[in-house]
Design a protein around this motif. Structure first.
Motif, PDB file in Angstrom:
ATOM      1  N   LYS A   1       0.836  -1.212   0.000  1.00  0.00           N
ATOM      2  CA  LYS A   1       0.000   0.000   0.000  1.00  0.00           C
ATOM      3  C   LYS A   1       0.869   1.260   0.000  1.00  0.00           C
ATOM      4  CE  LYS A   1      -4.220  -1.719   2.264  1.00  0.00           C
ATOM      5  NZ  LYS A   1      -5.120  -1.587   3.444  1.00  0.00           N
ATOM      6  N   ALA A   2       1.926   1.261   0.789  1.00  0.00           N
ATOM      7  CA  ALA A   2       2.814   2.428   0.860  1.00  0.00           C
ATOM      8  C   ALA A   2       3.474   2.683  -0.493  1.00  0.00           C
ATOM      9  CB  ALA A   2       3.867   2.222   1.948  1.00  0.00           C
ATOM     10  N   ARG A   3       3.945   1.640  -1.135  1.00  0.00           N
ATOM     11  CA  ARG A   3       4.603   1.818  -2.440  1.00  0.00           C
ATOM     12  C   ARG A   3       3.602   2.297  -3.488  1.00  0.00           C
ATOM     13  NH1 ARG A   3       6.659  -3.208  -0.969  1.00  0.00           N
ATOM     14  NH2 ARG A   3       5.658  -4.271  -2.720  1.00  0.00           N
ATOM     15  N   TYR A   4       2.367   1.842  -3.388  1.00  0.00           N
ATOM     16  CA  TYR A   4       1.339   2.295  -4.331  1.00  0.00           C
ATOM     17  C   TYR A   4       1.083   3.797  -4.174  1.00  0.00           C
ATOM     18  CZ  TYR A   4      -3.009   2.549  -6.973  1.00  0.00           C
ATOM     19  OH  TYR A   4      -3.964   2.883  -7.888  1.00  0.00           O
ATOM     20  N   LEU A   5       0.971   4.251  -2.923  1.00  0.00           N
ATOM     21  CA  LEU A   5       0.758   5.685  -2.691  1.00  0.00           C
ATOM     22  C   LEU A   5       1.931   6.493  -3.234  1.00  0.00           C
ATOM     23  CD1 LEU A   5      -0.762   5.864   0.920  1.00  0.00           C
ATOM     24  CD2 LEU A   5      -1.950   5.988  -1.272  1.00  0.00           C
ATOM     25  N   ALA A   6       3.146   6.010  -3.009  1.00  0.00           N
ATOM     26  CA  ALA A   6       4.326   6.730  -3.500  1.00  0.00           C
ATOM     27  C   ALA A   6       4.291   6.848  -5.018  1.00  0.00           C
ATOM     28  CB  ALA A   6       5.594   6.009  -3.048  1.00  0.00           C
ATOM     29  N   VAL A   7       3.876   5.787  -5.704  1.00  0.00           N
ATOM     30  CA  VAL A   7       3.831   5.805  -7.165  1.00  0.00           C
ATOM     31  C   VAL A   7       2.770   6.773  -7.670  1.00  0.00           C
ATOM     32  CG1 VAL A   7       3.214   4.438  -9.204  1.00  0.00           C
ATOM     33  CG2 VAL A   7       4.806   3.515  -7.521  1.00  0.00           C
ATOM     34  N   ILE A   8       1.556   6.729  -7.094  1.00  0.00           N
ATOM     35  CA  ILE A   8       0.500   7.605  -7.636  1.00  0.00           C
ATOM     36  C   ILE A   8       0.786   9.069  -7.322  1.00  0.00           C
ATOM     37  CG2 ILE A   8      -1.234   5.780  -7.550  1.00  0.00           C
ATOM     38  CD1 ILE A   8      -2.521   7.283  -5.181  1.00  0.00           C
ATOM     39  N   ILE A   9       1.464   9.358  -6.219  1.00  0.00           N
ATOM     40  CA  ILE A   9       1.835  10.747  -5.931  1.00  0.00           C
ATOM     41  C   ILE A   9       2.822  11.236  -6.987  1.00  0.00           C
ATOM     42  CG2 ILE A   9       3.064  12.261  -4.323  1.00  0.00           C
ATOM     43  CD1 ILE A   9       1.864  10.548  -2.039  1.00  0.00           C
ATOM     44  N   ARG A  10       3.801  10.416  -7.320  1.00  0.00           N
ATOM     45  CA  ARG A  10       4.762  10.815  -8.358  1.00  0.00           C
ATOM     46  C   ARG A  10       4.074  10.940  -9.717  1.00  0.00           C
ATOM     47  NH1 ARG A  10      10.321  10.766  -7.689  1.00  0.00           N
ATOM     48  NH2 ARG A  10      11.017  10.269  -5.578  1.00  0.00           N
ATOM     49  N   LEU A  11       3.096  10.095 -10.003  1.00  0.00           N
ATOM     50  CA  LEU A  11       2.384  10.162 -11.280  1.00  0.00           C
ATOM     51  C   LEU A  11       1.508  11.408 -11.386  1.00  0.00           C
ATOM     52  CD1 LEU A  11       1.210   6.469 -11.825  1.00  0.00           C
ATOM     53  CD2 LEU A  11       2.898   7.725 -13.187  1.00  0.00           C
ATOM     54  N   CYS A  12       0.886  11.803 -10.291  1.00  0.00           N
ATOM     55  CA  CYS A  12      -0.119  12.874 -10.317  1.00  0.00           C
ATOM     56  C   CYS A  12       0.442  14.254  -9.999  1.00  0.00           C
ATOM     57  CB  CYS A  12      -1.253  12.549  -9.341  1.00  0.00           C
ATOM     58  SG  CYS A  12      -2.179  11.066  -9.768  1.00  0.00           S
ATOM     59  N   TYR A  13       1.640  14.322  -9.422  1.00  0.00           N
ATOM     60  CA  TYR A  13       2.231  15.598  -9.043  1.00  0.00           C
ATOM     61  C   TYR A  13       3.531  15.810  -9.823  1.00  0.00           C
ATOM     62  CZ  TYR A  13      -1.111  16.406  -5.314  1.00  0.00           C
ATOM     63  OH  TYR A  13      -2.266  16.645  -4.621  1.00  0.00           O
ATOM     64  N   PRO A  14       3.519  16.687 -10.824  1.00  0.00           N
ATOM     65  CA  PRO A  14       4.727  16.916 -11.634  1.00  0.00           C
ATOM     66  C   PRO A  14       5.956  17.289 -10.814  1.00  0.00           C
ATOM     67  CG  PRO A  14       2.822  17.932 -12.670  1.00  0.00           C
ATOM     68  CD  PRO A  14       2.364  17.446 -11.331  1.00  0.00           C
ATOM     69  N   SER A  15       5.755  18.016  -9.709  1.00  0.00           N
ATOM     70  CA  SER A  15       6.895  18.409  -8.877  1.00  0.00           C
ATOM     71  C   SER A  15       7.568  17.196  -8.237  1.00  0.00           C
ATOM     72  CB  SER A  15       6.437  19.376  -7.785  1.00  0.00           C
ATOM     73  OG  SER A  15       5.485  18.759  -6.932  1.00  0.00           O
ATOM     74  N   CYS A  16       6.842  16.076  -8.151  1.00  0.00           N
ATOM     75  CA  CYS A  16       7.363  14.865  -7.508  1.00  0.00           C
ATOM     76  C   CYS A  16       7.902  13.852  -8.501  1.00  0.00           C
ATOM     77  CB  CYS A  16       6.262  14.199  -6.678  1.00  0.00           C
ATOM     78  SG  CYS A  16       5.601  15.197  -5.330  1.00  0.00           S
ATOM     79  N   THR A  17       7.509  13.973  -9.758  1.00  0.00           N
ATOM     80  CA  THR A  17       7.774  12.911 -10.740  1.00  0.00           C
ATOM     81  C   THR A  17       9.240  12.504 -10.794  1.00  0.00           C
ATOM     82  OG1 THR A  17       5.897  13.643 -12.072  1.00  0.00           O
ATOM     83  CG2 THR A  17       7.537  12.257 -13.152  1.00  0.00           C
ATOM     84  N   ASP A  18      10.126  13.467 -10.939  1.00  0.00           N
ATOM     85  CA  ASP A  18      11.558  13.170 -11.065  1.00  0.00           C
ATOM     86  C   ASP A  18      12.355  13.630  -9.852  1.00  0.00           C
ATOM     87  OD1 ASP A  18      11.275  12.070 -13.690  1.00  0.00           O
ATOM     88  OD2 ASP A  18      11.133  14.109 -14.482  1.00  0.00           O
ATOM     89  N   ALA A  19      11.656  13.858  -8.748  1.00  0.00           N
ATOM     90  CA  ALA A  19      12.325  14.367  -7.549  1.00  0.00           C
ATOM     91  C   ALA A  19      13.184  13.288  -6.901  1.00  0.00           C
ATOM     92  CB  ALA A  19      11.281  14.878  -6.545  1.00  0.00           C
ATOM     93  N   ALA A  20      14.152  13.741  -6.123  1.00  0.00           N
ATOM     94  CA  ALA A  20      14.937  12.830  -5.292  1.00  0.00           C
ATOM     95  C   ALA A  20      13.988  12.153  -4.304  1.00  0.00           C
ATOM     96  CB  ALA A  20      16.018  13.616  -4.569  1.00  0.00           C
TER      97      ALA A  20
END
Length: 397
Positions: free
Chosen positions: A357-376
């Motif tokens: 569940k935690a990894r799923y949330l991390a993935v969808i946040i990166r997918l939906c938030y451009p500021s997060c997509t390629d962030a460290a």
């Protein structure tokens, strides 16, 4: 060709920026120019409405205005030039708040609110300033506002959550707890990637607001926080009654409720199942463990620790972090995100199903938030490893 256009809420007129010196207001129904402006200062223009009748024009970064002027939207005439005032000195960052006050924050940590129509062009400007209550808290809140656009209300500062929250509440009054909570908010917001707050606010929203209370309750039950949209604002209420650790967890928990709106809108507009995909992480019998509706007599069920890490179950039986997670999928997500942000969250996320569940949330946040997509690695990823393609079969069926 206009450099920029801004359409106000009524949808009847637009501000057209024509260059570094000129802008105008156009009537969208007739196509005619209503008001022309010749700007006093030459710089790349950012502009927005101040109330219904005036414009603020200046240089802006992340919607925080520096060296700005206020013009009449009806006549195009200059009302007040702040670009040469003491509010615009070196190391001073200033903007106009929704209430029409000028907020000024200096690099040495001083924060002031000023009357925009006071004469700050001459003499000693300090006499026109009104400091926020609790100078330390006001300075921290001012710094947070000027750096991120996030507003904080407490005590007597219009801290009324009744328009969007049906719970009983008391505005925060403990100076130490209020200050500590503002500092915790500032630390959390500063940990976010640049631009995420703006992305969190949907197209019809203008501001993220935190309301600090000393109590939030309903029917004798005390709550840690509450999140709700109201008009153009995203509102998060934090109960400062609790100890520091609970407040930090509450900030992360409630922030996720605000964060979730963007993925939900993406799913609604484009059909990408970023939110509903959550159900694919669990077999049907686990999905049936959510309480869809609870009567007053059933609230005791929220203390049932079966299938939870809180109940110290075996790895294959743990599907939820704690009993409250079973209230609904949104609370399930928020409690997992809360653990992801916690330094000790790894103790919970070691359970296989919670780790998924935690990894799923991390993935969808990166997918939906451009500021997060390629962030460290992000603050909520410290206890997990993220593979952006792990859930492709769910998100991109």
């Amino acid at each position: 060709v206009p450099m920029e256009s801004v359409v106000p809420n009524d949808g009847k007129e637009a501000i057209l920026v024509l260059g570094k010196h000129r802008l105008c207001i156009a009537d969208l129904e007739t196509g005619k120019i209503k008001t022309r402006f010749t700007l006093r200062n030459a710089f790349d223009v950012s502009v927005e409405y101040l109330g219904k009748h005036d414009l603020k024009v200046g240089r802006a970064q992340d919607y925080i205005y520096e060296n700005f002027c206020v013009y009449s939207a009806a006549t195009g005439s200059l009302i007040r030039d702040y670009s040469q005032s003491l509010l615009a000195g070196e190391g001073v960052y200033s903007c106009i708040t929704d209430s029409g006050k000028v907020a000024a924050y200096t690099r040495d940590g001083t924060f002031f609110l000023a009357d925009p129509f006071a004469d700050v062009l001459e003499g000693e400007a300090a006499e026109y300033y009104t400091s926020l209550p609790d100078s330390e808290t006001g300075t921290a809140a001012g710094r947070l506002f000027l750096e991120s656009g996030v507003e904080v209300f407490w005590g007597g500062m219009n801290c009324d959550i009744s328009p969007f929250c049906g719970y009983d509440f008391s505005p925060a009054s403990d100076g130490t707890k209020t200050f500590d909570t503002v500092c915790a908010l500032e630390s959390f917001v500063n940990s976010l990637p640049s631009g995420m707050i703006r992305e969190l606010l949907l197209t019809d929203m203008t501001r993220l607001r935190f309301y600090l209370c000393s109590d939030i309750s309903s029917g004798g039950v005390r709550y840690s926080g509450y999140t709700a949209r109201d008009g153009s604002f995203m509102n998060i209420v934090i109960n400062t009654f609790w100890e520091e650790g609970v407040i930090s967890d509450t900030i992360a928990h409630e922030f996720f409720h605000a964060l979730r709106y963007r993925p939900a809108e993406i799913e609604l507009l484009y059909g990408t199942p970023v939110v509903s995909g959550w159900f694919e992480l669990m077999p049907e019998w686990v999905r049936n463990l959510y309480y869809t509706e609870l009567s007053a007599e059933q609230w005791y069920s929220l203390y049932d620790k079966s299938y939870t890490a809180e109940g110290n179950g075996s790895d294959d039986t743990v599907w939820f972090s704690r009993a409250y997670s079973r209230l609904d999928p949104s609370e399930d997500m928020a409690t997992v995100f809360e653990e992801m942000c916690d330094d000790s969250g790894g103790d919970i996320l070691k359970y296989s199903h919670l780790g998924v569940k935690a990894r799923y949330l991390a993935v969808i946040i990166r997918l939906c938030y451009p500021s997060c997509t390629d962030a460290a690695p992000l603050p909520w990823e410290k206890n997990i490893s993220v593979d952006m393609h792990e859930f492709d079969s769910i998100v991109f069926p």
